[in-house]
Design a protein around this motif. Structure first.
Motif, PDB file in Angstrom:
ATOM      1  N   THR A   1     -18.099 -12.658  -7.538  1.00 15.04           N
ATOM      2  CA  THR A   1     -17.620 -11.599  -8.427  1.00 15.04           C
ATOM      3  C   THR A   1     -16.632 -12.197  -9.418  1.00 15.04           C
ATOM      4  OG1 THR A   1     -17.802  -9.993  -6.607  1.00 15.04           O
ATOM      5  CG2 THR A   1     -16.522  -9.326  -8.526  1.00 15.04           C
TER       6      THR A   1
ATOM      7  N   ARG B   1     -13.394  -8.849 -13.269  1.00 13.76           N
ATOM      8  CA  ARG B   1     -13.858  -7.607 -12.654  1.00 13.76           C
ATOM      9  C   ARG B   1     -12.975  -7.243 -11.460  1.00 13.76           C
ATOM     10  NH1 ARG B   1     -19.986  -7.711 -11.210  1.00 13.76           N
ATOM     11  NH2 ARG B   1     -20.019  -8.104 -13.470  1.00 13.76           N
TER      12      ARG B   1
ATOM     13  N   ARG C   1      -9.843  -5.627 -12.779  1.00 10.92           N
ATOM     14  CA  ARG C   1     -10.041  -4.227 -13.176  1.00 10.92           C
ATOM     15  C   ARG C   1     -10.061  -3.326 -11.950  1.00 10.92           C
ATOM     16  NH1 ARG C   1     -14.029  -6.460 -16.539  1.00 10.92           N
ATOM     17  NH2 ARG C   1     -15.723  -5.469 -15.375  1.00 10.92           N
ATOM     18  N   ARG C   2     -10.698  -3.773 -10.895  1.00  4.37           N
ATOM     19  CA  ARG C   2     -10.761  -2.954  -9.680  1.00  4.37           C
ATOM     20  C   ARG C   2      -9.380  -2.785  -9.057  1.00  4.37           C
ATOM     21  NH1 ARG C   2     -16.483  -5.574  -7.376  1.00  4.37           N
ATOM     22  NH2 ARG C   2     -17.804  -4.392  -8.807  1.00  4.37           N
TER      23      ARG C   2
END
Length: 244
Positions: free
Chosen positions: A138, A142, A145-146
């Protein structure tokens, strides 16, 4: 029988395994998995054939399990925790279409978010999320952002894979993101080697967590704004009215 059981072992000791997991391994002709995980169970089934692969060979072992099952054997592909939480259930189900004669059954296990929470008290009593800090599969942007969205939503956050030799500063970087929305006094905790020899735990604040050194065998819990420290245990109230 042409079958693959994808088995979640929980932390690894027999006392943490479900009856369903033990029964699946008992039915299997061969145990398959990452070396460390097969080592957790091979002594329970000394008569079983074993096939192991090192880390990063996940697809190889999934293909091997399905191919072996297609040739008439029953295979138990074992994973730590729950097979469907960062485990091998996903790739096996994806690849199973190539082996239409093979039946796949996913056998759940106790993931470290649950077993670790039990060690710390009751941090997951309200809404929570699980985020892995590993950027092998991943992209880090990203993950960032999570983390930001989870902090904005005031979730209790359970962090898997918080650090490694190559990612020694990832937990610190994650805490920097969380501190943009969460107080430095937020109640946090971590558990290392959950349910295994050498189990350790610590409860601390988010500000302190930023400086902690942890490893891949550690699961980290970051509380919500409502999470409390009660007699050295984490508790996230759900709203029940407790009487004195």
């Amino acid at each position: 029988m042409n079958k693959v059981y994808v088995v979640g072992l929980g932390p690894g000791k027999k006392t943490f395994m479900t009856q369903q997991a033990l029964a699946a391994m008992e039915r299997a002709d061969v145990l398959c998995g990452y070396t460390v995980y097969v080592d957790l169970v091979k002594d329970l089934f000394p008569e079983k054939e074993c096939f192991v692969t090192p880390m990063t060979k996940e697809l190889e072992r999934c293909h091997w399990a399905l191919e072996t099952a297609s040739n008439g054997k029953t295979v138990a592909l074992v994973c730590s925790g729950d097979a469907g939480v960062y485990g091998m259930a996903g790739p096996v189900v994806q690849l199973a279409a190539q082996y239409p004669q093979v039946e796949v059954e996913v056998v759940p296990g106790v993931t470290s978010a649950l077993s670790g929470a039990a060690v710390l008290g009751a941090p997951l009593m309200h809404d929570f999320c699980v985020i892995s800090l590993s950027d092998l599969l991943t992209p880090w942007d990203r993950i960032e952002r999570r983390l930001a969205c989870a902090a904005e939503g005031d979730f209790v956050i359970c962090l898997y894979n918080p650090s490694s030799k190559k990612r020694s500063d990832y937990l610190r970087r994650a805490c920097e993101i969380l501190l943009q929305k969460k107080s430095a006094d937020t109640v946090c905790g971590w558990v290392r080697n959950i349910g295994r020899d050498g189990q350790e735990k610590r409860i601390l604040t988010l500000g302190q967590l930023q400086q902690e050194e942890v490893d891949m065998f550690t699961t980290v819990f970051v509380g919500a704004s409502t999470t409390q420290l009660v007699e050295n245990r984490m508790v996230t109230p759900r709203g029940y009215k407790t009487k004195p």
